[in-house]
Design a protein around this motif. Structure first.
Motif, PDB file in Angstrom:
ATOM      1  N   TRP A 188      41.808  41.606  38.020  1.00  0.00           N
ATOM      2  CA  TRP A 188      41.788  41.852  39.455  1.00  0.00           C
ATOM      3  C   TRP A 188      42.124  40.594  40.247  1.00  0.00           C
ATOM      4  O   TRP A 188      42.830  40.650  41.239  1.00  0.00           O
ATOM      5  CB  TRP A 188      40.419  42.388  39.871  1.00  0.00           C
ATOM      6  CG  TRP A 188      40.335  42.763  41.314  1.00  0.00           C
ATOM      7  CD1 TRP A 188      39.672  42.106  42.302  1.00  0.00           C
ATOM      8  CD2 TRP A 188      40.979  43.865  41.946  1.00  0.00           C
ATOM      9  NE1 TRP A 188      39.825  42.727  43.505  1.00  0.00           N
ATOM     10  CE2 TRP A 188      40.631  43.830  43.320  1.00  0.00           C
ATOM     11  CE3 TRP A 188      41.790  44.898  41.485  1.00  0.00           C
ATOM     12  CZ2 TRP A 188      41.094  44.773  44.220  1.00  0.00           C
ATOM     13  CZ3 TRP A 188      42.236  45.836  42.389  1.00  0.00           C
ATOM     14  CH2 TRP A 188      41.896  45.768  43.749  1.00  0.00           C
ATOM     15  N   GLN A 189      41.633  39.453  39.799  1.00  0.00           N
ATOM     16  CA  GLN A 189      41.944  38.192  40.455  1.00  0.00           C
ATOM     17  C   GLN A 189      43.435  37.893  40.359  1.00  0.00           C
ATOM     18  O   GLN A 189      44.051  37.415  41.310  1.00  0.00           O
ATOM     19  CB  GLN A 189      41.124  37.054  39.810  1.00  0.00           C
ATOM     20  CG  GLN A 189      41.320  35.695  40.453  1.00  0.00           C
ATOM     21  CD  GLN A 189      40.820  35.653  41.883  1.00  0.00           C
ATOM     22  OE1 GLN A 189      39.872  36.375  42.208  1.00  0.00           O
ATOM     23  NE2 GLN A 189      41.428  34.837  42.717  1.00  0.00           N
ATOM     24  N   LEU A 190      44.022  38.224  39.200  1.00  0.00           N
ATOM     25  CA  LEU A 190      45.445  37.984  39.000  1.00  0.00           C
ATOM     26  C   LEU A 190      46.278  38.871  39.933  1.00  0.00           C
ATOM     27  O   LEU A 190      47.274  38.435  40.508  1.00  0.00           O
ATOM     28  CB  LEU A 190      45.815  38.245  37.539  1.00  0.00           C
ATOM     29  CG  LEU A 190      47.293  38.056  37.160  1.00  0.00           C
ATOM     30  CD1 LEU A 190      47.712  36.598  37.356  1.00  0.00           C
ATOM     31  CD2 LEU A 190      47.526  38.505  35.722  1.00  0.00           C
ATOM     32  N   VAL A 191      45.869  40.114  40.091  1.00  0.00           N
ATOM     33  CA  VAL A 191      46.629  41.059  40.910  1.00  0.00           C
ATOM     34  C   VAL A 191      46.503  40.755  42.392  1.00  0.00           C
ATOM     35  O   VAL A 191      47.476  40.837  43.146  1.00  0.00           O
ATOM     36  CB  VAL A 191      46.170  42.499  40.613  1.00  0.00           C
ATOM     37  CG1 VAL A 191      46.806  43.486  41.599  1.00  0.00           C
ATOM     38  CG2 VAL A 191      46.514  42.891  39.187  1.00  0.00           C
ATOM     39  N   THR A 192      45.325  40.381  42.832  1.00  0.00           N
ATOM     40  CA  THR A 192      45.063  40.242  44.275  1.00  0.00           C
ATOM     41  C   THR A 192      45.091  38.802  44.758  1.00  0.00           C
ATOM     42  O   THR A 192      44.761  38.553  45.928  1.00  0.00           O
ATOM     43  CB  THR A 192      43.694  40.864  44.601  1.00  0.00           C
ATOM     44  OG1 THR A 192      42.661  40.166  43.868  1.00  0.00           O
ATOM     45  CG2 THR A 192      43.659  42.331  44.237  1.00  0.00           C
ATOM     46  N   ASP A 193      45.456  37.894  43.884  1.00  0.00           N
ATOM     47  CA  ASP A 193      45.391  36.482  44.267  1.00  0.00           C
ATOM     48  C   ASP A 193      46.287  36.185  45.468  1.00  0.00           C
ATOM     49  O   ASP A 193      45.925  35.397  46.347  1.00  0.00           O
ATOM     50  CB  ASP A 193      45.790  35.602  43.075  1.00  0.00           C
ATOM     51  CG  ASP A 193      45.588  34.128  43.383  1.00  0.00           C
ATOM     52  OD1 ASP A 193      44.500  33.783  43.879  1.00  0.00           O
ATOM     53  OD2 ASP A 193      46.521  33.324  43.138  1.00  0.00           O
ATOM     54  N   ALA A 194      47.465  36.814  45.506  1.00  0.00           N
ATOM     55  CA  ALA A 194      48.421  36.536  46.589  1.00  0.00           C
ATOM     56  C   ALA A 194      48.275  37.499  47.759  1.00  0.00           C
ATOM     57  O   ALA A 194      49.054  37.429  48.713  1.00  0.00           O
ATOM     58  CB  ALA A 194      49.845  36.581  46.041  1.00  0.00           C
ATOM     59  N   ASP A 199      44.302  43.594  52.420  1.00  0.00           N
ATOM     60  CA  ASP A 199      45.148  44.362  51.509  1.00  0.00           C
ATOM     61  C   ASP A 199      44.448  44.599  50.182  1.00  0.00           C
ATOM     62  O   ASP A 199      44.573  45.675  49.570  1.00  0.00           O
ATOM     63  CB  ASP A 199      46.471  43.626  51.284  1.00  0.00           C
ATOM     64  CG  ASP A 199      47.344  43.599  52.542  1.00  0.00           C
ATOM     65  OD1 ASP A 199      47.036  44.369  53.470  1.00  0.00           O
ATOM     66  OD2 ASP A 199      48.311  42.806  52.577  1.00  0.00           O
ATOM     67  N   ALA A 200      43.723  43.604  49.711  1.00  0.00           N
ATOM     68  CA  ALA A 200      42.978  43.765  48.461  1.00  0.00           C
ATOM     69  C   ALA A 200      41.895  44.829  48.603  1.00  0.00           C
ATOM     70  O   ALA A 200      41.678  45.648  47.704  1.00  0.00           O
ATOM     71  CB  ALA A 200      42.364  42.418  48.045  1.00  0.00           C
ATOM     72  N   THR A 201      41.241  44.818  49.770  1.00  0.00           N
ATOM     73  CA  THR A 201      40.206  45.838  50.020  1.00  0.00           C
ATOM     74  C   THR A 201      40.826  47.234  50.075  1.00  0.00           C
ATOM     75  O   THR A 201      40.286  48.203  49.517  1.00  0.00           O
ATOM     76  CB  THR A 201      39.477  45.543  51.336  1.00  0.00           C
ATOM     77  OG1 THR A 201      38.883  44.238  51.261  1.00  0.00           O
ATOM     78  CG2 THR A 201      38.398  46.579  51.604  1.00  0.00           C
ATOM     79  N   ALA A 202      41.984  47.359  50.740  1.00  0.00           N
ATOM     80  CA  ALA A 202      42.658  48.659  50.833  1.00  0.00           C
ATOM     81  C   ALA A 202      43.096  49.140  49.459  1.00  0.00           C
ATOM     82  O   ALA A 202      42.999  50.336  49.136  1.00  0.00           O
ATOM     83  CB  ALA A 202      43.857  48.541  51.775  1.00  0.00           C
TER      84      ALA A 202
END
Length: 239
Positions: A188-194, A199-202
């Protein structure tokens, strides 16, 4: 060959009897009729042709009034010969009618009350049903007392081997859960890092992800999970 069935129970009236029958019927009903209607309502006691002739005779005598609409004649009782009710008698009838209406209202309310009581009585268990319920309750109490007997005697309800097995299962599955959570957090950190936080919450909402809440954090900090490097014991303290 078919024949019309005749009603042999009806006496066919003639002469004065037929005239009296029609006149009495007209007085009783006190509304306009045609000759065909009267003959039909009298159930054939006076034939249609005879009824028409008698109505003309009664109109000539002034007993009834004849009104012609188009080609049809209608007859009604002469209102001048209809008995009228005196004012005091009419007042008495109106008072009686009002009293009957009030009595009827009271009876309707009483019926409603009794209906409600009857419904309540029908929903109440019978003596046989109460006996059965008491028997079931006594049996339930007996079973509960039997289940409490070992506890009152200080008998252990679970063996040491069972407790050791539960402790081992807990440690194994907790370790597996910790490992999977670590893998997810890394991914999850890898996917949402950028991604921006919103947007991560959505994305998490779209994927239906649920993160640890305050109750999970409190559980992790509690005595049950306080020593991850040691074997966690679920054994209850025995007095």
């Amino acid at each position: 060959m078919t024949t019309k069935a005749k009603n042999s129970d009806v006496k066919v009236l003639k002469g004065q009897e037929a005239e009296d029958a029609i006149l009495q019927y007209m007085k009783k009903m006190n509304r306009p009729f045609g000759a065909v209607d009267i003959a039909s309502n009298l159930k054939g006691a006076v034939p249609k042709a005879t009824t028409a002739k008698i109505l003309v005779i009664l109109a000539e005598k002034g007993e009834i009034v004849q009104k012609t609409y188009g080609k049809t004649n209608f007859y009604v009782i002469n209102q001048a010969k209809v008995d009228t009710v005196a004012a005091d008698e009419l007042a008495a009838l109106e008072a009686e009618c009002k009293a009957l209406e009030e009595g009827n209202t009271a009876l309707i309310a009483r019926v409603k009350q009794l209906t409600a009581e009857l419904t309540k009585i029908k929903s109440t268990p019978t003596d046989q049903e109460l006996d059965a319920q008491l028997t079931d309750a006594d049996e339930m109490v007996r079973r509960m007392l039997d289940s409490l007997a070992p506890l009152r005697a200080g008998t252990s309800l679970i063996t040491t081997q069972d407790m050791d097995r539960i402790d081992a299962d807990w440690a194994r599955w907790r370790e597996e859960w910790v490992r999977r959570r670590s893998v997810f957090n890394s991914f999850w950190q890898l996917v949402t890092d950028a991604m921006p936080p919103q947007d991560a919450t959505a994305l998490a909402e779209d994927l239906g992800l649920e993160f640890d809440g305050s109750e999970h954090v409190e559980l992790e900090r509690g005595p049950l999970c306080a020593a991850p490097n040691k074997k966690t014991s679920l054994k209850r303290k025995r007095e």
